[in-house]
Design a protein around this motif. Structure first.
Motif, PDB file in Angstrom:
ATOM      1  N   LYS A   1      42.329  43.162  30.624  1.00 36.86           N
ATOM      2  CA  LYS A   1      41.217  42.561  31.348  1.00 36.86           C
ATOM      3  C   LYS A   1      39.908  43.123  30.822  1.00 36.86           C
TER       4      LYS A   1
ATOM      5  N   TYR B   1      35.540  42.128  30.809  1.00 33.50           N
ATOM      6  CA  TYR B   1      34.518  41.194  31.252  1.00 33.50           C
ATOM      7  C   TYR B   1      33.154  41.617  30.704  1.00 33.50           C
TER       8      TYR B   1
ATOM      9  N   ALA C   1      38.305  46.749  31.464  1.00 30.74           N
ATOM     10  CA  ALA C   1      38.770  47.375  32.704  1.00 30.74           C
ATOM     11  C   ALA C   1      40.226  47.796  32.570  1.00 30.74           C
TER      12      ALA C   1
ATOM     13  N   GLY D   1      40.446  51.632  36.611  1.00 33.97           N
ATOM     14  CA  GLY D   1      41.062  50.331  36.385  1.00 33.97           C
ATOM     15  C   GLY D   1      42.200  50.021  37.332  1.00 33.97           C
TER      16      GLY D   1
ATOM     17  N   SER E   1      42.094  49.355  40.556  1.00 38.70           N
ATOM     18  CA  SER E   1      41.771  48.245  41.445  1.00 38.70           C
ATOM     19  C   SER E   1      41.914  46.915  40.701  1.00 38.70           C
ATOM     20  N   THR E   2      41.492  46.898  39.450  1.00 36.66           N
ATOM     21  CA  THR E   2      41.655  45.703  38.619  1.00 36.66           C
ATOM     22  C   THR E   2      43.128  45.366  38.451  1.00 36.66           C
TER      23      THR E   2
ATOM     24  N   ARG F   1      44.563  43.833  41.560  1.00 38.55           N
ATOM     25  CA  ARG F   1      44.100  42.470  41.807  1.00 38.55           C
ATOM     26  C   ARG F   1      44.606  41.471  40.774  1.00 38.55           C
ATOM     27  N   LEU F   2      45.130  41.974  39.673  1.00 40.24           N
ATOM     28  CA  LEU F   2      45.752  41.071  38.701  1.00 40.24           C
ATOM     29  C   LEU F   2      47.071  40.534  39.248  1.00 40.24           C
TER      30      LEU F   2
ATOM     31  N   GLU G   1      41.841  38.886  40.272  1.00 35.95           N
ATOM     32  CA  GLU G   1      41.219  39.050  38.955  1.00 35.95           C
ATOM     33  C   GLU G   1      42.048  38.228  37.981  1.00 35.95           C
TER      34      GLU G   1
END
Lengths: 335, 226
Positions: free
Chosen positions: A9, A11, A20, A43, A45-46, A49-50, A55
């Motif tokens: 990920k 951005y 991230a 990373g 939290s990322t 959420r994936l 995300e």
């Protein structure tokens, strides 16, 4: 089972790209409590959420129970998300709705049950989290721990197979944290659903998780069974988390006991061995004297463990080491 | 006794005329507030959704809507009243009276109300939107089941402020023959120099504003759960 295949990920932020999550593989078995630990910005939290695509991955595939969720369209994604519960650090309850209405919301959104079925499901869920008598209160009238219980009831409403916990206990005091973790462990045991939680506290991992992955700067630097990672941390980040959980500060840890004489070793006991009177027996049989330099005795999930740093002097030290090696303990000779 | 006293102190006030004018003001207010909310609420929601870092971030559309709102808000209402006359005639068949006043009032107040709606929605915790997304809610469900109920106290406050703004706008619409208390104040109080008429209309408008504000505040408290 949740599988990550080279998922990454990135951005754009003001012209340049922030990564991230670097390409990562991950496997979370069904029914496990899987912990992700890392400092803020690591990373985690990322990554969490994936799993329900809050995300969107920049690349790679995420496969859940054989289904490639990265390929789902908007409709499919909404249906998939109804099978994944999520709880949050700040609870994210609707202030305008009662406790019962908050818990009913995911069921109403799914639109599969009639209102009487929803009402009975809601009262069961509130019973489970111990809030039956608060059904008609508003979130503002509840304590933090009670709010998180509502969050848990709401997340379980659609009978999900996965529960994602985003720093679920970080806003709670230690006692409430214990109660919420206990509830999560109970849910995992009784409903058999997989739990993925993120935290920055090793203590949370130690108390409820089966497996742990340690993240640093968008990379999973270490993962494995909690006992393994917790008792024998390899990566510097993991070691720091373990030290933090013992409230040992850096300076103390760097002290390699230079002023202590004798051989220095670390013994790690797990399970029943924790309670065996090994030290006394070995000391008596080999004539060594021991002094305990550092130690901890606690539990990892439900298993007792002990880890002691010892200095041995006098007697037959080699024989003592041989006895420790033969016993049901893990031995490291530090000096 | 009381009637003769009123007649002494307020020689020029025709109470029947005041009654009609009050009714006109209330009708203009009610009608224009209804259409302002009906048009402004969706516009405000659209502004919110297309705004920076929101659910449907659309730079071009947001820029366009934002510009339109700003243009309408920067035209002085008196000018808008006159500019709107042909359009008003097209919609209502007349540019006079209550019916003639409502379209310019709506056009004047809608952009203002839409901005207030946008602001009220921005006050809703982003975590709530994320929680709803995680439940598998569609965007429409997020708006109707979470955003609007959570923003309700803010929306009521926005309606209150808009209603009070509309009261002062209705007074101006007297200029183009809109009728109402403001019209009375201008024609009798100002142009014929009858200060008693002026005073009565101003007091009635003040009472109206006071009632609106109090009712709005009560409703905000009633619906606040924080």
């Amino acid at each position: 089972m949740i599988e990550f295949h080279q998922v990454h990920k990135a951005y754009p932020v003001q012209g340049h790209t922030i990564t991230a999550l670097h390409p990562s593989d991950l496997r979370i078995e069904t029914g496990q409590v899987f912990g992700l630990i890392g400092h803020s910005g690591a990373g985690k939290s990322t990554l969490l959420r994936l799993i329900n695509r809050l995300e969107e991955p920049s690349g790679g595939r995420i496969v859940i129970d054989g289904e490639d969720i990265t390929a789902l369209d908007a409709q499919g994604l909404r249906r998939f998300r109804q099978q994944v519960g999520m709880i949050f650090q700040h609870f994210n309850l609707l202030a305008s709705k009662t406790v019962a209405a908050n818990v009913a919301l995911p069921l109403q959104l799914a639109g599969e049950l009639g209102s009487s079925e929803i009402a009975s499901r809601v009262s069961q869920l509130l019973q489970r989290v111990g809030l039956a008598e608060h059904a008609h209160k508003y979130p503002a009238q509840l304590s933090g721990g009670q709010k998180q219980r509502v969050g848990i009831a709401r997340a379980l409403a659609t009978e999900p197979k996965i529960l994602l916990c985003d720093e679920a206990t970080s806003a709670l005091d230690p006692q409430t944290t214990g109660q919420v973790l206990q509830l999560l462990a109970e849910i995992n045991r009784e409903l058999g659903l997989s739990i993925v939680l993120i935290t920055h506290e090793m203590d949370v991992i130690r108390r409820v998780c089966d497996q742990v992955a340690v993240m640093d700067a968008g990379v999973i630097v270490e993962q494995g069974p909690v006992a393994q990672v917790f008792l024998h941390p390899q990566h510097a980040t993991t070691q720091r988390f373990v030290r933090e959980s013992e409230h040992v500060d850096e300076g103390e840890q760097h002290d390699d006991f230079a002023h202590v004489s004798g051989r220095i070793l670390r013994l790690t006991f797990q399970g029943e061995a924790t309670y065996a009177p090994l030290l006394g027996t070995v000391a008596r049989e080999t004539g060594v004297d021991y002094s305990i330099l550092a130690g901890r005795i606690d539990r990892i999930k439900d298993n007792p463990y002990g880890q002691l740093t010892l200095a041995l002097t006098g007697g037959d030290i080699d024989a003592a080491l041989a006895r420790f090696r033969a016993a049901d303990v893990h031995l490291e000779v530090l000096r | 006794m009381s009637e003769s006293l009123l007649a002494t102190w307020l020689p020029n006030v025709d109470w029947q005329e005041i009654g009609y004018a009050s009714l006109d003001t209330l009708n203009m207010l009610g009608g224009s507030l209804l259409f302002t909310v009906l048009l402004g609420l969706p516009l405000g929601v659209l502004l919110f959704l297309t705004g920076p870092r929101q659910l449907f971030e659309q730079k071009a559309l947001y820029g366009l809507l934002s510009l339109l709102v700003n243009v309408l808000r920067s035209v002085p209402f008196v000018i808008l009243l006159i500019l709107m006359i042909p359009l008003t005639v097209l919609i209502t068949g007349t540019s006079l009276g209550v019916a003639g006043a409502i379209p310019p009032l709506v056009v004047g107040a809608t952009p203002f109300f839409a901005r207030l709606v946008e602001t009220a929605l921005r006050e809703v915790d982003r975590g709530i939107i994320e929680a709803l997304q995680a439940m598998g809610a569609s965007t429409l469900q997020i708006i109707t089941r979470a955003l609007l109920p959570e923003a309700l106290p803010g929306l009521i406050a926005a309606i209150t402020v808009t209603a009070i703004t509309l009261v002062s706008y209705t007074a101006m619409s007297g200029l183009i023959g809109g009728g109402g208390l403001g019209d009375l104040a201008v024609r009798y109080g100002y142009q014929r120099y009858q200060p008693d008429v002026m005073a009565v209309t101003v007091i009635l408008l003040l009472v109206l504003v006071q009632v609106l504000q109090t009712a709005g505040d009560k409703l905000v408290v009633h619906f606040s759960r924080k």
